[in-house]
Design an enzyme around this catalytic site. Structure first.
Site, PDB file in Angstrom:
ATOM      1  N   ASP A  16       0.529  -1.292  -0.303  1.00 48.70           N
ATOM      2  CA  ASP A  16      -0.324   0.438  -0.038  1.00 48.70           C
ATOM      3  C   ASP A  16       0.710   1.161  -0.036  1.00 48.70           C
ATOM      4  OD1 ASP A  16      -2.640   1.060   0.486  1.00 48.70           O
ATOM      5  OD2 ASP A  16      -2.258   1.862   2.343  1.00 48.70           O
ATOM      6  N   GLU A  51       1.907  -0.015  -4.914  1.00 49.09           N
ATOM      7  CA  GLU A  51       0.970   0.844  -5.059  1.00 49.09           C
ATOM      8  C   GLU A  51       1.859   2.155  -5.022  1.00 49.09           C
ATOM      9  OE1 GLU A  51      -3.141   2.960  -3.755  1.00 49.09           O
ATOM     10  OE2 GLU A  51      -1.874   2.297  -2.409  1.00 49.09           O
TER      11      GLU A  51
HETATM   12  C1  GLC Z   1      -4.247   3.204  -0.830  1.00 46.51           C
HETATM   13  C2  GLC Z   1      -5.870   2.416  -0.447  1.00 46.51           C
HETATM   14  C3  GLC Z   1      -6.760   2.881   0.032  1.00 46.51           C
HETATM   15  C4  GLC Z   1      -6.701   3.725   1.251  1.00 46.51           C
HETATM   16  C5  GLC Z   1      -5.307   4.142   1.704  1.00 46.51           C
HETATM   17  C6  GLC Z   1      -4.940   4.406   2.772  1.00 46.51           C
HETATM   18  O1  GLC Z   1      -4.642   4.275  -1.283  1.00 46.51           O
HETATM   19  O2  GLC Z   1      -5.889   1.554  -1.615  1.00 46.51           O
HETATM   20  O3  GLC Z   1      -7.874   2.327   0.141  1.00 46.51           O
HETATM   21  O4  GLC Z   1      -7.903   3.875   1.838  1.00 46.51           O
HETATM   22  O5  GLC Z   1      -4.026   3.699   1.147  1.00 46.51           O
HETATM   23  O6  GLC Z   1      -4.528   3.303   2.783  1.00 46.51           O
END
Ligand code: GLC
Length: 547
Positions: free
Chosen positions: A235, A290
């Protein structure tokens, strides 16, 4: 309970780069499927510490047994790996992305035993299991933060990022939090200091400059890898490292709620450390990042020299509309940046944070089929978000129906499994979010029977990718000289090549240069058959054998 390192079967250990050939399916467990409501009721009688607020609809969300129950469907679709959005204990301020224990399962979703069974059941079908790992922040109710906030002298004070106020009492810098766009700092009256949170105040950021944090998280990774997990989707990984200065930033001032842009070079050191840890496991775990940055040039840095991430989502693809010229220039840009760095793309059109692509594109089911053709024939690993294979669009909510602080509910509606009123879920009232539009037609039961429907577009293409070496491992070149409403590229393998032609417009377009080529896939029929006659119909796509 600890589990010894598992004996891994040959299929799992033989290909260190299995993820370059896999189709990965994202599951948002709350909305996937519920198999065992009774077991949950009994689990929830003993709510563990650090899981607080119950949502009024918590009894009608999905569970881990529900994922196990639907593995045969995923196998039928051809899926090679599933990525689960967080299943850990969480107060659910951010629906699981606020974790209060990294080595357990929220009783809402199941138990560690259910996870072990899921891993076993998935592996029995040669489907791998990838977990979401959230290293940037914990829940404010995680025992680590509870300790940290208890006193300035706490042994864990430095596990998080604490700073004194400015002389006028205001926050230490001008950073804004994602999701709320309010200050990224929250004041703690007790100690007179602020703590940093890039997201909600319930999600304090960890201090990765503290070696004890690194060590504790290594244990978390090992805990799951020892249980047989095949990798992690990490994440907001680009946010993880922070410098000590934490200076004001002009960029920070313009933070939009979905674009956290603070980056620090220390993240790269962490990534190569995690990579080494992961690769010491025989199942060849994949690390997917991500990296929610807006340009490919920024994203590619997180592949390092093939010693950091294995895959990072090509997020710029989700910021463009259904437009052939824009996808063409993105592919050209990607090639110029990625090829030299040996970076393998991870294509994504939808996820739980974004409006579904069919809603963004305002498209028809034919658009959904063409988008699937693109996703599954580009060079790179395709990620399918649950329900996109049904052609789902976002559920439209009145403001008072919204539950997510970041207004992302639209794509998170539950999956309709059949055409009955409760769409196959064992519930006798409305689910936690309303059913997606047209669930009476767009459900698994109905779609799995329609050979020329969108679900079979996914199924047939996933299978074709596995068989056709040009699609599986070939290089990719844009084909020039074709109408700008058509996206055209070739995939060039050692012994064979194919051309992919996708008509983004609603009218027929003449394409003379491939006359007579054998059609190996056609979005209207989802099948091979015949030879290309020189006209590509509106909202249609084909794969042609060109060598
Ligand atoms: C990422 C996740 C999202 C979350 C954020 C904080 O972007 O995909 O859903 O709110 O991180 O953890």
């Amino acid at each position: 309970m600890t589990v010894d390192r598992l004996e891994q079967p040959e299929w799992m250990t033989s290909d260190p780069n299995w993820w370059t050939k896999a189709t990965i399916y994202q599951i948002y467990p709350r909305s996937f499927y519920l198999a065992n409501p009774k077991a949950r009721t009994s689990r929830l009688q003993n709510t563990p510490p650090f899981r607080t607020k119950m949502h009024p609809n918590d009894d009608i969300v999905g569970d881990i047994e529900g994922i196990s129950a639907k593995l045969d469907y995923l196998k039928w679709l051809g899926i090679d790996a599933i990525w689960l959005s967080p299943i850990y204990p969480s107060p659910m301020a951010d629906y699981g992305y606020d974790i209060s224990s990294y080595t357990d399962v929220d009783p809402l979703f199941g138990s560690l035993e259910d996870m072990d069974n899921l891993i076993k059941n998935a592996h029995a079908r040669q489907i791998r299991v990838i977990l979401d790992w959230v290293p940037n922040h914990t829940s404010s109710l995680h025992p680590w933060f509870q300790d940290s906030i208890s006193s300035k002298n706490s042994a864990k004070r430095d596990w998080y990022i604490w700073r004194d106020p400015k002389p006028d009492g205001s926050p230490p810098n001008n950073w804004k939090a994602s999701l709320t766009n309010e200050s990224a700092w929250t004041f703690d009256e007790n100690s007179g200091q602020y703590y940093l949170h890039f997201f909600l105040k319930e999600q304090p950021d960890l201090n990765w400059n503290n070696p004890e944090v690194v060590k504790s998280m290594d244990e978390v990774l090992r805990f799951w890898l020892d249980r047989g997990v095949d990798g992690f989707r990490i994440d907001v990984v680009h946010c993880t490292g922070k410098d000590d200065e934490l200076a004001d930033s002009d960029e920070a001032r313009s933070w939009a709620p979905r674009s956290v842009i603070h980056e620090d070079p220390s993240t790269h050191g962490l990534l190569s450390h995690w990579r080494e840890l992961a690769k010491s496991y025989k199942q060849n775990p994949v690390l997917i990042g991500e990296v929610f940055l807006l340009t490919l040039g920024q994203i590619v840095n997180y592949y390092g020299n093939s010693d950091e991430l294995d895959l990072a989502f090509t997020f710029p693809a989700v910021f463009i509309g259904w437009n052939a010229a824009q996808f063409k220039s993105l592919i050209l840009e990607l090639k110029s940046i990625y090829d030299g760095k040996n970076a393998y793309p991870a294509w994504v059109l939808s996820n739980h944070d974004l409006p579904r692509h069919l809603s963004r594109f305002r498209g028809s089911l034919n658009t959904a089929k063409c988008a699937a053709l693109m996703l599954l024939s580009l060079r790179g690993t395709p990620f399918v978000f649950q329900g996109e294979e049904l052609g789902l669009t976002d559920v439209k909510l009145e403001p008072q129906q919204e539950v997510d602080p970041g207004h992302r509910d639209g794509s998170r509606a539950p999956i309709p499994w059949d055409k009955s009123p409760n769409h196959g879920w064992p519930i006798d009232r409305d689910p936690w979010l309303p059913w997606p539009p047209d669930s009476d037609e767009k459900n698994v039961e109905v779609n799995s029977l329609i050979q020329e429907g969108v679900t079979h577009t996914y199924k047939s293409l996933i299978e074709l990718r596995k068989q056709n070496l040009a699609l599986l491992e070939g290089s990719m070149e844009i084909i020039e000289g074709i109408d700008e409403k058509v996206l055209a590229y070739s995939r060039i393998g050692e012994n064979s090549s194919v051309a992919v032609l996708i008509n983004f417009s609603s009218h027929d377009i003449e394409i003379s240069q491939f006359n007579g080529c054998e059609i190996i896939f056609d979005t209207f029929t989802n099948q091979p058959g015949g030879h290309f006659g020189g006209t590509l119909e509106g909202e249609a796509g084909v794969i042609l054998k060109i060598r």
